[in-house]
Motif scaffolding. Structure first.
Motif, PDB file in Angstrom:
ATOM      1  N   GLU A  31       0.825  -1.203   0.000  1.00  0.00           N
ATOM      2  CA  GLU A  31       0.000   0.000   0.000  1.00  0.00           C
ATOM      3  C   GLU A  31       0.865   1.260   0.000  1.00  0.00           C
ATOM      4  O   GLU A  31       2.037   1.214   0.362  1.00  0.00           O
ATOM      5  CB  GLU A  31      -0.877   0.041   1.262  1.00  0.00           C
ATOM      6  N   LYS A  32       0.234   2.381  -0.375  1.00  0.00           N
ATOM      7  CA  LYS A  32       0.897   3.672  -0.297  1.00  0.00           C
ATOM      8  C   LYS A  32      -0.077   4.720   0.254  1.00  0.00           C
ATOM      9  O   LYS A  32      -1.296   4.600   0.082  1.00  0.00           O
ATOM     10  CB  LYS A  32       1.371   4.134  -1.685  1.00  0.00           C
ATOM     11  N   LYS A  33       0.489   5.703   0.922  1.00  0.00           N
ATOM     12  CA  LYS A  33      -0.304   6.868   1.301  1.00  0.00           C
ATOM     13  C   LYS A  33       0.606   8.094   1.234  1.00  0.00           C
ATOM     14  O   LYS A  33       1.842   7.972   1.221  1.00  0.00           O
ATOM     15  CB  LYS A  33      -0.912   6.715   2.692  1.00  0.00           C
ATOM     16  N   PHE A  34      -0.021   9.286   1.192  1.00  0.00           N
ATOM     17  CA  PHE A  34       0.744  10.502   0.965  1.00  0.00           C
ATOM     18  C   PHE A  34       0.396  11.559   2.002  1.00  0.00           C
ATOM     19  O   PHE A  34      -0.731  11.623   2.506  1.00  0.00           O
ATOM     20  CB  PHE A  34       0.489  11.032  -0.449  1.00  0.00           C
ATOM     21  N   HIS A  35       1.406  12.374   2.311  1.00  0.00           N
ATOM     22  CA  HIS A  35       1.236  13.436   3.292  1.00  0.00           C
ATOM     23  C   HIS A  35       0.819  14.719   2.569  1.00  0.00           C
ATOM     24  O   HIS A  35       1.525  15.185   1.676  1.00  0.00           O
ATOM     25  CB  HIS A  35       2.550  13.656   4.050  1.00  0.00           C
ATOM     26  N   ARG A  36      -0.314  15.250   2.944  1.00  0.00           N
ATOM     27  CA  ARG A  36      -0.890  16.388   2.213  1.00  0.00           C
ATOM     28  C   ARG A  36      -0.034  17.642   2.350  1.00  0.00           C
ATOM     29  O   ARG A  36       0.009  18.464   1.430  1.00  0.00           O
ATOM     30  CB  ARG A  36      -2.305  16.656   2.713  1.00  0.00           C
ATOM     31  N   ASP A  37       0.655  17.806   3.481  1.00  0.00           N
ATOM     32  CA  ASP A  37       1.442  19.009   3.697  1.00  0.00           C
ATOM     33  C   ASP A  37       2.825  18.878   3.066  1.00  0.00           C
ATOM     34  O   ASP A  37       3.245  19.733   2.283  1.00  0.00           O
ATOM     35  CB  ASP A  37       1.563  19.285   5.200  1.00  0.00           C
ATOM     36  N   HIS A  38       3.553  17.809   3.389  1.00  0.00           N
ATOM     37  CA  HIS A  38       4.908  17.633   2.871  1.00  0.00           C
ATOM     38  C   HIS A  38       4.912  17.221   1.405  1.00  0.00           C
ATOM     39  O   HIS A  38       5.869  17.513   0.685  1.00  0.00           O
ATOM     40  CB  HIS A  38       5.660  16.602   3.706  1.00  0.00           C
ATOM     41  N   GLY A  39       3.893  16.477   0.983  1.00  0.00           N
ATOM     42  CA  GLY A  39       3.800  16.081  -0.413  1.00  0.00           C
ATOM     43  C   GLY A  39       4.351  14.710  -0.724  1.00  0.00           C
ATOM     44  O   GLY A  39       3.946  14.085  -1.700  1.00  0.00           O
ATOM     45  N   GLY A  40       5.280  14.234   0.078  1.00  0.00           N
ATOM     46  CA  GLY A  40       5.848  12.922  -0.184  1.00  0.00           C
ATOM     47  C   GLY A  40       4.964  11.798   0.305  1.00  0.00           C
ATOM     48  O   GLY A  40       3.945  12.020   0.978  1.00  0.00           O
ATOM     49  N   GLY A  41       5.359  10.570  -0.035  1.00  0.00           N
ATOM     50  CA  GLY A  41       4.539   9.422   0.321  1.00  0.00           C
ATOM     51  C   GLY A  41       5.299   8.340   1.054  1.00  0.00           C
ATOM     52  O   GLY A  41       6.539   8.342   1.134  1.00  0.00           O
ATOM     53  N   VAL A  42       4.522   7.404   1.602  1.00  0.00           N
ATOM     54  CA  VAL A  42       5.053   6.243   2.316  1.00  0.00           C
ATOM     55  C   VAL A  42       4.539   4.982   1.639  1.00  0.00           C
ATOM     56  O   VAL A  42       3.351   4.891   1.309  1.00  0.00           O
ATOM     57  CB  VAL A  42       4.606   6.256   3.795  1.00  0.00           C
ATOM     58  N   ALA A  43       5.425   4.032   1.415  1.00  0.00           N
ATOM     59  CA  ALA A  43       5.027   2.714   0.907  1.00  0.00           C
ATOM     60  C   ALA A  43       5.093   1.734   2.072  1.00  0.00           C
ATOM     61  O   ALA A  43       6.089   1.696   2.797  1.00  0.00           O
ATOM     62  CB  ALA A  43       5.954   2.271  -0.213  1.00  0.00           C
ATOM     63  N   ARG A  44       4.024   0.972   2.274  1.00  0.00           N
ATOM     64  CA  ARG A  44       3.991  -0.008   3.367  1.00  0.00           C
ATOM     65  C   ARG A  44       3.887  -1.411   2.793  1.00  0.00           C
ATOM     66  O   ARG A  44       2.969  -1.716   2.026  1.00  0.00           O
ATOM     67  CB  ARG A  44       2.831   0.265   4.324  1.00  0.00           C
ATOM     68  N   ILE A  45       4.827  -2.246   3.185  1.00  0.00           N
ATOM     69  CA  ILE A  45       4.860  -3.649   2.767  1.00  0.00           C
ATOM     70  C   ILE A  45       4.540  -4.480   3.998  1.00  0.00           C
ATOM     71  O   ILE A  45       5.356  -4.577   4.925  1.00  0.00           O
ATOM     72  CB  ILE A  45       6.237  -4.017   2.199  1.00  0.00           C
ATOM     73  N   SER A  46       3.354  -5.057   4.037  1.00  0.00           N
ATOM     74  CA  SER A  46       2.905  -5.813   5.207  1.00  0.00           C
ATOM     75  C   SER A  46       2.917  -7.303   4.900  1.00  0.00           C
ATOM     76  O   SER A  46       2.263  -7.753   3.942  1.00  0.00           O
ATOM     77  CB  SER A  46       1.486  -5.397   5.607  1.00  0.00           C
ATOM     78  N   LEU A  47       3.640  -8.062   5.694  1.00  0.00           N
ATOM     79  CA  LEU A  47       3.575  -9.519   5.594  1.00  0.00           C
ATOM     80  C   LEU A  47       2.164  -9.933   5.970  1.00  0.00           C
ATOM     81  O   LEU A  47       1.638  -9.505   6.996  1.00  0.00           O
ATOM     82  CB  LEU A  47       4.606 -10.143   6.522  1.00  0.00           C
ATOM     83  N   ASN A  48       1.534 -10.753   5.137  1.00  0.00           N
ATOM     84  CA  ASN A  48       0.083 -10.946   5.244  1.00  0.00           C
ATOM     85  C   ASN A  48      -0.300 -12.413   5.391  1.00  0.00           C
ATOM     86  O   ASN A  48      -1.144 -12.932   4.667  1.00  0.00           O
ATOM     87  CB  ASN A  48      -0.600 -10.323   4.017  1.00  0.00           C
ATOM     88  N   LYS A  49       0.348 -13.083   6.358  1.00  0.00           N
ATOM     89  CA  LYS A  49      -0.016 -14.461   6.688  1.00  0.00           C
ATOM     90  C   LYS A  49      -0.208 -14.582   8.200  1.00  0.00           C
ATOM     91  O   LYS A  49       0.496 -15.347   8.870  1.00  0.00           O
ATOM     92  CB  LYS A  49       1.057 -15.433   6.195  1.00  0.00           C
ATOM     93  N   PRO A  50      -1.131 -13.821   8.763  1.00  0.00           N
ATOM     94  CA  PRO A  50      -1.269 -13.812  10.229  1.00  0.00           C
ATOM     95  C   PRO A  50      -1.590 -15.180  10.815  1.00  0.00           C
ATOM     96  O   PRO A  50      -1.211 -15.469  11.953  1.00  0.00           O
ATOM     97  CB  PRO A  50      -2.406 -12.821  10.469  1.00  0.00           C
ATOM     98  N   GLU A  51      -2.266 -16.041  10.043  1.00  0.00           N
ATOM     99  CA  GLU A  51      -2.612 -17.362  10.549  1.00  0.00           C
ATOM    100  C   GLU A  51      -1.377 -18.247  10.714  1.00  0.00           C
ATOM    101  O   GLU A  51      -1.403 -19.249  11.429  1.00  0.00           O
ATOM    102  CB  GLU A  51      -3.615 -18.037   9.609  1.00  0.00           C
ATOM    103  N   LYS A  52      -0.245 -17.872  10.061  1.00  0.00           N
ATOM    104  CA  LYS A  52       1.013 -18.609  10.186  1.00  0.00           C
ATOM    105  C   LYS A  52       2.101 -17.736  10.806  1.00  0.00           C
ATOM    106  O   LYS A  52       3.284 -17.984  10.612  1.00  0.00           O
ATOM    107  CB  LYS A  52       1.464 -19.135   8.815  1.00  0.00           C
TER     108      LYS A  52
END
Length: 306
Positions: A31-52
């Motif tokens: 996923e990605k989201k962006f900061h409205r004031d600074h303008g830059g963004g963050v990319a989030r890489i989430s490991l997605n196997k909570p059952e394991k």
């Protein structure tokens, strides 16, 4: 004093990344989201196997590679966050997969830590619950580690017959010091969040309910400064790892048949069977077999004439 967090509305919502090779992930959420004031963004890489407990396989690393590649080539992204879905950041490699898969990982592929080492963008590890083995050294190879107060850190390799070598092992001495690094890797002890903070293994510890907000604070600070300067600084800090060997070189040289040896199989088998490992019984039997073979060899040699 820490900078106060900006209003929640300063951030856009997290949006799953779309595009060729980026929207068919089975093991991660990107996923990605962006900061409205600074303008830059963050990319989030989430490991997605909570059952394991978000255990790792090469399939996980392959998907992480694609996400890291995209984040590093997106000029609008200033920070990468590595997280884990569910109660735990992660419990290391999938032991069932490792019984064969580690052969490929050791002799034919790259470790996941290389993604952190080669990333141009600064990386924050967002850790809650267990952060064990491969997840632990992935987290301490990140530029920053933000931990919830329920986080528990540690290594498990010697306990499950999973050898490790290469840059990410000695690099821990730069993080927590040589004595603590050897203690963590060789004794497989576990460390709760407050002790991890005292050791220098993490940057800060916050209540679990505040973990994401704290990560946002650090992202805001990073987005407020020059992204190009951060890339240069990250590369400058990371270059100390370049003096260490790549992963698996030492293990392959010392024990080229490790995964086909009884000791190499025993740790994983004992873990899956929930029994105590029999490492020294195997060693004693191996020593006895060597003595018997040597005695047989010597008995077959012709007598040396006087």
């Amino acid at each position: 004093m820490k900078n106060e967090p900006m209003a929640a509305s300063a951030w856009s919502d997290w949006v799953p990344v779309e595009g060729d090779g980026l929207d068919d992930f089975a093991e991660i959420l990107y996923e990605k989201k962006f900061h409205r004031d600074h303008g830059g963004g963050v990319a989030r890489i989430s490991l997605n196997k909570p059952e394991k407990m978000n255990t790792l396989t090469l399939a996980t690393v392959d998907e992480m590679f694609r996400a890291f590649y995209d984040a590093n080539h997106d000029p609008a992204i200033g920070v990468i966050v590595v997280a884990g879905k569910g109660k735990h950041f992660g419990a290391g490699g999938d032991v069932e997969w490792e019984r064969w898969g580690l052969r490929e990982a050791f002799y034919n592929r790259y470790p996941h830590n290389r993604l952190m080492r080669l990333s141009r963008k600064p990386i924050i590890a967002q850790v809650q619950g267990y952060c064990i083995a491969g997840h632990n050294h992935m987290a301490y190879c990140c530029d920053f580690t933000i931990a919830a107060d329920n986080a528990i850190f540690g290594q498990a390799g010697p306990r499950v017959s999973s050898p490790a070598d290469g840059f990410f092992v000695p690099y821990l001495t730069k993080v927590v010091g040589a004595k603590k690094a050897r203690e963590m890797w060789m004794l497989c002890r576990k460390y709760k969040a407050p002790e991890a903070l005292q050791m220098g293994l993490v940057n800060t510890v916050v209540p679990l309910a505040e973990l994401e907000a704290e990560v946002d604070r650090w992202c805001e600070e990073l987005l407020a400064v020059s992204p190009g300067c951060l890339e240069v600084l990250k590369a400058a800090f990371d270059q100390e790892m370049d003096g260490y060997k790549e992963s698996c070189v030492t293990s392959a040289a010392m024990y080229p048949d490790w995964f086909d040896m009884p000791e190499g199989k025993e740790g994983g088998a004992a873990f899956l069977a929930k029994r105590k490992s029999q490492f020294w019984s195997i060693r004693r039997r191996d020593a006895e077999a060597r003595r018997e073979l040597l005695a047989e060899y010597e008995a077959q040699q012709p007598a040396v004439p006087d």
